[in-house]
Design a protein around this motif. Structure first.
Motif, PDB file in Angstrom:
ATOM      1  N   GLY A 103     -81.956 -13.290  54.129  1.00 21.67           N
ATOM      2  CA  GLY A 103     -81.344 -14.035  53.036  1.00 21.67           C
ATOM      3  C   GLY A 103     -80.145 -13.302  52.458  1.00 21.67           C
ATOM      4  O   GLY A 103     -79.987 -12.086  52.641  1.00 21.67           O
ATOM      5  N   LEU A 104     -79.295 -14.021  51.792  1.00 20.53           N
ATOM      6  CA  LEU A 104     -78.108 -13.417  51.178  1.00 20.53           C
ATOM      7  C   LEU A 104     -78.464 -12.269  50.248  1.00 20.53           C
ATOM      8  O   LEU A 104     -77.761 -11.258  50.193  1.00 20.53           O
ATOM      9  CB  LEU A 104     -77.331 -14.475  50.389  1.00 20.53           C
ATOM     10  CG  LEU A 104     -76.538 -15.487  51.192  1.00 20.53           C
ATOM     11  CD1 LEU A 104     -75.930 -16.528  50.269  1.00 20.53           C
ATOM     12  CD2 LEU A 104     -75.478 -14.806  52.015  1.00 20.53           C
TER      13      LEU A 104
ATOM     14  N   TRP B 285     -74.375  -8.908  46.422  1.00 20.21           N
ATOM     15  CA  TRP B 285     -74.558  -8.489  45.031  1.00 20.21           C
ATOM     16  C   TRP B 285     -73.274  -7.936  44.435  1.00 20.21           C
ATOM     17  O   TRP B 285     -72.959  -8.190  43.262  1.00 20.21           O
ATOM     18  CB  TRP B 285     -75.693  -7.469  44.930  1.00 20.21           C
ATOM     19  CG  TRP B 285     -77.006  -8.116  45.226  1.00 20.21           C
ATOM     20  CD1 TRP B 285     -77.758  -7.973  46.345  1.00 20.21           C
ATOM     21  CD2 TRP B 285     -77.689  -9.067  44.401  1.00 20.21           C
ATOM     22  NE1 TRP B 285     -78.872  -8.763  46.270  1.00 20.21           N
ATOM     23  CE2 TRP B 285     -78.869  -9.450  45.088  1.00 20.21           C
ATOM     24  CE3 TRP B 285     -77.430  -9.634  43.161  1.00 20.21           C
ATOM     25  CZ2 TRP B 285     -79.778 -10.366  44.564  1.00 20.21           C
ATOM     26  CZ3 TRP B 285     -78.342 -10.546  42.638  1.00 20.21           C
ATOM     27  CH2 TRP B 285     -79.494 -10.906  43.334  1.00 20.21           C
ATOM     28  N   LEU B 286     -72.495  -7.199  45.236  1.00 25.63           N
ATOM     29  CA  LEU B 286     -71.218  -6.690  44.733  1.00 25.63           C
ATOM     30  C   LEU B 286     -70.275  -7.839  44.386  1.00 25.63           C
ATOM     31  O   LEU B 286     -69.592  -7.814  43.359  1.00 25.63           O
ATOM     32  CB  LEU B 286     -70.576  -5.756  45.762  1.00 25.63           C
ATOM     33  CG  LEU B 286     -71.284  -4.428  45.980  1.00 25.63           C
ATOM     34  CD1 LEU B 286     -70.640  -3.669  47.134  1.00 25.63           C
ATOM     35  CD2 LEU B 286     -71.282  -3.598  44.709  1.00 25.63           C
ATOM     36  N   ARG B 287     -70.218  -8.852  45.223  1.00 25.37           N
ATOM     37  CA  ARG B 287     -69.371 -10.015  44.963  1.00 25.37           C
ATOM     38  C   ARG B 287     -69.846 -10.752  43.720  1.00 25.37           C
ATOM     39  O   ARG B 287     -69.045 -11.180  42.887  1.00 25.37           O
ATOM     40  CB  ARG B 287     -69.360 -10.945  46.174  1.00 25.37           C
ATOM     41  CG  ARG B 287     -68.626 -12.260  45.946  1.00 25.37           C
ATOM     42  CD  ARG B 287     -67.225 -12.048  45.491  1.00 25.37           C
ATOM     43  NE  ARG B 287     -66.378 -11.860  46.629  1.00 25.37           N
ATOM     44  CZ  ARG B 287     -65.090 -11.641  46.534  1.00 25.37           C
ATOM     45  NH1 ARG B 287     -64.499 -11.595  45.364  1.00 25.37           N
ATOM     46  NH2 ARG B 287     -64.363 -11.474  47.596  1.00 25.37           N
ATOM     47  N   LEU B 288     -71.142 -10.898  43.563  1.00 21.99           N
ATOM     48  CA  LEU B 288     -71.704 -11.575  42.401  1.00 21.99           C
ATOM     49  C   LEU B 288     -71.313 -10.841  41.108  1.00 21.99           C
ATOM     50  O   LEU B 288     -70.853 -11.462  40.144  1.00 21.99           O
ATOM     51  CB  LEU B 288     -73.223 -11.673  42.525  1.00 21.99           C
ATOM     52  CG  LEU B 288     -73.939 -12.473  41.441  1.00 21.99           C
ATOM     53  CD1 LEU B 288     -73.619 -13.948  41.562  1.00 21.99           C
ATOM     54  CD2 LEU B 288     -75.436 -12.254  41.534  1.00 21.99           C
TER      55      LEU B 288
ATOM     56  N   HIS C 297     -64.818 -13.102  35.471  1.00 16.34           N
ATOM     57  CA  HIS C 297     -64.913 -14.289  34.615  1.00 16.34           C
ATOM     58  C   HIS C 297     -64.945 -13.888  33.134  1.00 16.34           C
ATOM     59  O   HIS C 297     -64.226 -14.460  32.311  1.00 16.34           O
ATOM     60  CB  HIS C 297     -66.151 -15.108  34.980  1.00 16.34           C
ATOM     61  CG  HIS C 297     -66.336 -16.322  34.136  1.00 16.34           C
ATOM     62  ND1 HIS C 297     -65.511 -17.422  34.227  1.00 16.34           N
ATOM     63  CD2 HIS C 297     -67.240 -16.603  33.170  1.00 16.34           C
ATOM     64  CE1 HIS C 297     -65.904 -18.333  33.343  1.00 16.34           C
ATOM     65  NE2 HIS C 297     -66.955 -17.856  32.687  1.00 16.34           N
ATOM     66  N   ALA C 298     -65.762 -12.887  32.800  1.00 18.39           N
ATOM     67  CA  ALA C 298     -65.860 -12.431  31.407  1.00 18.39           C
ATOM     68  C   ALA C 298     -64.518 -11.879  30.924  1.00 18.39           C
ATOM     69  O   ALA C 298     -64.095 -12.152  29.795  1.00 18.39           O
ATOM     70  CB  ALA C 298     -66.951 -11.364  31.278  1.00 18.39           C
ATOM     71  N   PHE C 299     -63.834 -11.130  31.778  1.00 15.68           N
ATOM     72  CA  PHE C 299     -62.528 -10.584  31.419  1.00 15.68           C
ATOM     73  C   PHE C 299     -61.520 -11.704  31.182  1.00 15.68           C
ATOM     74  O   PHE C 299     -60.774 -11.697  30.206  1.00 15.68           O
ATOM     75  CB  PHE C 299     -62.026  -9.628  32.503  1.00 15.68           C
ATOM     76  CG  PHE C 299     -60.684  -9.035  32.194  1.00 15.68           C
ATOM     77  CD1 PHE C 299     -60.550  -8.061  31.227  1.00 15.68           C
ATOM     78  CD2 PHE C 299     -59.552  -9.464  32.864  1.00 15.68           C
ATOM     79  CE1 PHE C 299     -59.305  -7.516  30.923  1.00 15.68           C
ATOM     80  CE2 PHE C 299     -58.314  -8.935  32.575  1.00 15.68           C
ATOM     81  CZ  PHE C 299     -58.190  -7.956  31.599  1.00 15.68           C
ATOM     82  N   ARG C 300     -61.500 -12.682  32.093  1.00 19.17           N
ATOM     83  CA  ARG C 300     -60.580 -13.811  31.952  1.00 19.17           C
ATOM     84  C   ARG C 300     -60.796 -14.537  30.629  1.00 19.17           C
ATOM     85  O   ARG C 300     -59.843 -14.867  29.917  1.00 19.17           O
ATOM     86  CB  ARG C 300     -60.729 -14.787  33.118  1.00 19.17           C
ATOM     87  CG  ARG C 300     -59.746 -15.964  33.042  1.00 19.17           C
ATOM     88  CD  ARG C 300     -59.895 -16.904  34.223  1.00 19.17           C
ATOM     89  NE  ARG C 300     -61.206 -17.493  34.346  1.00 19.17           N
ATOM     90  CZ  ARG C 300     -61.637 -18.556  33.648  1.00 19.17           C
ATOM     91  NH1 ARG C 300     -60.854 -19.128  32.764  1.00 19.17           N
ATOM     92  NH2 ARG C 300     -62.842 -19.035  33.842  1.00 19.17           N
ATOM     93  N   LEU C 301     -62.055 -14.760  30.262  1.00 21.56           N
ATOM     94  CA  LEU C 301     -62.347 -15.449  29.000  1.00 21.56           C
ATOM     95  C   LEU C 301     -61.841 -14.652  27.798  1.00 21.56           C
ATOM     96  O   LEU C 301     -61.272 -15.220  26.858  1.00 21.56           O
ATOM     97  CB  LEU C 301     -63.849 -15.703  28.869  1.00 21.56           C
ATOM     98  CG  LEU C 301     -64.448 -16.723  29.833  1.00 21.56           C
ATOM     99  CD1 LEU C 301     -65.956 -16.810  29.628  1.00 21.56           C
ATOM    100  CD2 LEU C 301     -63.791 -18.083  29.693  1.00 21.56           C
TER     101      LEU C 301
END
Length: 75
Positions: free
Chosen positions: A11-12, A19-22, A29-33
């Protein structure tokens, strides 16, 4: 090559890259926000941060430091 039966695929979640990509996606995403809440895009933040780091210099120096190429000006 398999003979008759398909080889079982893990499994993935079994792969570190997954996990690194996640984590990378979550942090980005948090930084962009946070940046956009201040009215700046991530791209604009990158340029502003590099201008701050360079302190002074030519537009060409900024372009080189960002790894960009000079665009051709058409008039």
């Amino acid at each position: 090559m398999t003979t008759g039966a398909q080889a079982e695929v893990s499994g993935l979640e079994a792969h570190l890259g997954y996990w690194l990509r996640l984590v990378s996606n979550q942090v980005s995403h948090a930084f962009r926000l946070k940046v956009e809440a201040e009215g700046v895009s991530v791209s604009e933040w990158v340029v502003l941060r590099e201008l701050y780091r360079l302190a002074s210099g030519s537009p060409g120096a900024l372009v080189r430091s960002l790894g960009m190429t000079k665009g051709r000006c058409r008039s």
